[in-house]
Design a protein around this motif. Structure first.
Motif, mmCIF file in Angstrom:
data_model
loop_
_atom_site.group_PDB
_atom_site.id
_atom_site.type_symbol
_atom_site.label_atom_id
_atom_site.label_comp_id
_atom_site.label_asym_id
_atom_site.label_seq_id
_atom_site.Cartn_x
_atom_site.Cartn_y
_atom_site.Cartn_z
ATOM 1 N N ASN A 126 -7.689 2.318 6.834
ATOM 2 C CA ASN A 126 -7.677 0.888 7.191
ATOM 3 C C ASN A 126 -7.444 -0.018 5.982
ATOM 4 N N ILE A 127 -6.543 0.419 5.117
ATOM 5 C CA ILE A 127 -6.156 -0.400 3.974
ATOM 6 C C ILE A 127 -4.888 -1.148 4.383
ATOM 7 N N PRO A 128 -4.958 -2.476 4.461
ATOM 8 C CA PRO A 128 -3.784 -3.233 4.899
ATOM 9 C C PRO A 128 -2.691 -3.256 3.840
ATOM 10 N N ALA A 129 -1.483 -3.511 4.295
ATOM 11 C CA ALA A 129 -0.354 -3.659 3.381
ATOM 12 C C ALA A 129 -0.570 -4.890 2.505
ATOM 13 N N CYS A 130 -0.320 -4.761 1.235
ATOM 14 C CA CYS A 130 -0.433 -5.896 0.306
ATOM 15 C C CYS A 130 0.524 -7.017 0.731
ATOM 16 N N SER A 131 1.684 -6.609 1.258
ATOM 17 C CA SER A 131 2.710 -7.577 1.640
ATOM 18 C C SER A 131 2.253 -8.509 2.752
ATOM 19 N N GLY A 165 -15.244 -2.236 -8.348
ATOM 20 C CA GLY A 165 -16.533 -2.011 -9.000
ATOM 21 C C GLY A 165 -17.539 -3.141 -8.814
ATOM 22 N N GLY A 166 -17.145 -4.215 -8.127
ATOM 23 C CA GLY A 166 -18.057 -5.332 -7.915
ATOM 24 C C GLY A 166 -18.186 -6.257 -9.105
ATOM 25 N N VAL A 167 -17.386 -6.031 -10.152
ATOM 26 C CA VAL A 167 -17.417 -6.890 -11.332
ATOM 27 C C VAL A 167 -16.754 -8.228 -11.007
ATOM 28 N N ARG A 168 -15.669 -8.162 -10.258
ATOM 29 C CA ARG A 168 -15.019 -9.380 -9.782
ATOM 30 C C ARG A 168 -15.373 -9.513 -8.301
ATOM 31 N N ASN A 169 -16.114 -10.545 -7.981
ATOM 32 C CA ASN A 169 -16.601 -10.677 -6.614
ATOM 33 C C ASN A 169 -16.306 -12.046 -6.011
ATOM 34 N N ASN A 170 -15.181 -12.624 -6.363
ATOM 35 C CA ASN A 170 -14.839 -13.944 -5.831
ATOM 36 C C ASN A 170 -13.872 -13.865 -4.658
ATOM 37 N N ASN A 171 -13.680 -12.667 -4.096
ATOM 38 C CA ASN A 171 -12.817 -12.529 -2.928
ATOM 39 C C ASN A 171 -13.263 -11.291 -2.151
ATOM 40 N N ALA A 172 -14.000 -11.515 -1.062
ATOM 41 C CA ALA A 172 -14.552 -10.405 -0.282
ATOM 42 C C ALA A 172 -13.467 -9.508 0.291
ATOM 43 N N GLN A 173 -12.356 -10.097 0.692
ATOM 44 C CA GLN A 173 -11.263 -9.302 1.265
ATOM 45 C C GLN A 173 -10.730 -8.309 0.236
ATOM 46 N N MET A 174 -10.486 -8.772 -0.991
ATOM 47 C CA MET A 174 -9.960 -7.882 -2.024
ATOM 48 C C MET A 174 -10.999 -6.846 -2.448
ATOM 49 N N THR A 175 -12.256 -7.208 -2.447
ATOM 50 C CA THR A 175 -13.312 -6.241 -2.755
ATOM 51 C C THR A 175 -13.287 -5.113 -1.733
ATOM 52 N N GLY A 176 -13.150 -5.480 -0.451
ATOM 53 C CA GLY A 176 -13.101 -4.476 0.610
ATOM 54 C C GLY A 176 -11.892 -3.574 0.530
ATOM 55 N N VAL A 177 -10.735 -4.149 0.212
ATOM 56 C CA VAL A 177 -9.505 -3.363 0.091
ATOM 57 C C VAL A 177 -9.610 -2.403 -1.091
ATOM 58 N N ALA A 178 -9.965 -2.917 -2.247
ATOM 59 C CA ALA A 178 -10.013 -2.088 -3.464
ATOM 60 C C ALA A 178 -11.079 -0.995 -3.366
ATOM 61 N N ALA A 179 -12.152 -1.258 -2.629
ATOM 62 C CA ALA A 179 -13.230 -0.269 -2.487
ATOM 63 C C ALA A 179 -12.738 1.026 -1.854
ATOM 64 N N LYS A 180 -11.664 0.954 -1.078
ATOM 65 C CA LYS A 180 -11.152 2.120 -0.360
ATOM 66 C C LYS A 180 -10.033 2.842 -1.117
ATOM 67 N N GLU A 185 -4.005 5.432 -6.526
ATOM 68 C CA GLU A 185 -3.410 4.446 -5.623
ATOM 69 C C GLU A 185 -3.382 3.062 -6.265
ATOM 70 N N ILE A 186 -4.450 2.722 -6.956
ATOM 71 C CA ILE A 186 -4.503 1.436 -7.656
ATOM 72 C C ILE A 186 -3.433 1.385 -8.745
ATOM 73 N N LYS A 187 -3.325 2.459 -9.509
ATOM 74 C CA LYS A 187 -2.316 2.509 -10.569
ATOM 75 C C LYS A 187 -0.911 2.413 -9.978
ATOM 76 N N ALA A 188 -0.666 3.098 -8.859
ATOM 77 C CA ALA A 188 0.652 3.106 -8.231
ATOM 78 C C ALA A 188 1.042 1.727 -7.725
ATOM 79 N N VAL A 189 0.163 1.073 -7.003
ATOM 80 C CA VAL A 189 0.499 -0.241 -6.450
ATOM 81 C C VAL A 189 0.624 -1.281 -7.568
ATOM 82 N N SER A 190 -0.173 -1.151 -8.607
ATOM 83 C CA SER A 190 -0.091 -2.076 -9.743
ATOM 84 C C SER A 190 1.249 -1.957 -10.444
ATOM 85 N N ASP A 191 1.709 -0.719 -10.623
ATOM 86 C CA ASP A 191 2.992 -0.510 -11.279
ATOM 87 C C ASP A 191 4.140 -0.999 -10.396
ATOM 88 N N TYR A 192 4.045 -0.762 -9.096
ATOM 89 C CA TYR A 192 5.080 -1.230 -8.182
ATOM 90 C C TYR A 192 5.164 -2.763 -8.231
#
Length: 197
Positions: A126-131, A165-180, A185-192
């Motif tokens: 249930n990770i939504p498309a970044c787009s 990691g909960g270090v940046r917590n000013n956007n609940a949606q992004m916290t939920g996405v990144a938690a999964k 995957e994080i490295k791949a999408v960041s490079d893309y």
């Protein structure tokens, strides 16, 4: 009858926000922001975000959150705390008025995975498309979602890890996405995203 057509009327004496002054913003950007973000917010150090072409509403929101402490960063809190609301709008107008220079993906082994996540998400977790929020071109949606296209991969990766990691917590949606998401995957999408135009 005509008042109804004119839209809401400001209360007597209520101040209206002045139109942002990009020239004043340039002065602040040069004297305050330039050491970390470069004089024009372009492709400076990869640890710091590229500010060129970013939505002014998003920049103002982030500066306000640094100032209030909602977004925790000791360096940015110090700088943002010295800025008035008008200063923030002026700086944001300056950076928004610049055309962002394109970046490039560097990791050919991960770019396909990054594109798959960015464009289609990861359905089984249930990770939504970044787009969906940041647009197919990475242009974002003013005031809601930042422009990502061409952003430094290192900066994007650090932010996703901070959300996870909960270090940046000013956007609940992004916290939920990144938690999964896994490190890969994080490295791949960041490079893309770095090569997205």
């Amino acid at each position: 009858m005509f008042a109804a057509l004119a839209g809401p009327v400001l209360a007597a004496g209520a101040p209206t926000a002045a139109k942002p002054d990009a020239a004043k913003g340039q002065t602040i950007a040069t004297n305050v922001c330039g050491a970390c973000h470069s004089a024009d917010g372009s492709r400076g150090a990869p640890a710091n975000p590229i500010l060129q072409g970013q939505h002014p509403e998003y920049l103002v929101k982030q500066l306000g959150e640094f100032k209030s402490g909602k977004r925790d960063n000791a360096i940015m809190k110090g700088f943002a705390s010295a800025l008035s609301e008008e200063d923030m709008r002026n700086v944001a107008a300056f950076y928004a008025g610049k055309s962002a220079k394109p970046g490039a993906a560097k990791n050919k082994d991960l770019v396909t995975l990054g594109e798959k996540i960015y464009r289609g998400g990861i359905a089984d977790r249930n990770i939504p498309a970044c787009s969906g929020c940041h647009s197919p071109t990475g242009a974002g949606i003013p005031s809601q979602y930042p422009r990502l296209a061409g952003q430094h991969a290192e900066y994007t990766e650090a932010q996703l890890l901070a959300f996870r990691g909960g270090v940046r917590n000013n956007n609940a949606q992004m916290t939920g996405v990144a938690a999964k998401m896994s490190d890969r995957e994080i490295k791949a999408v960041s490079d893309y995203i770095a090569g997205l135009q």
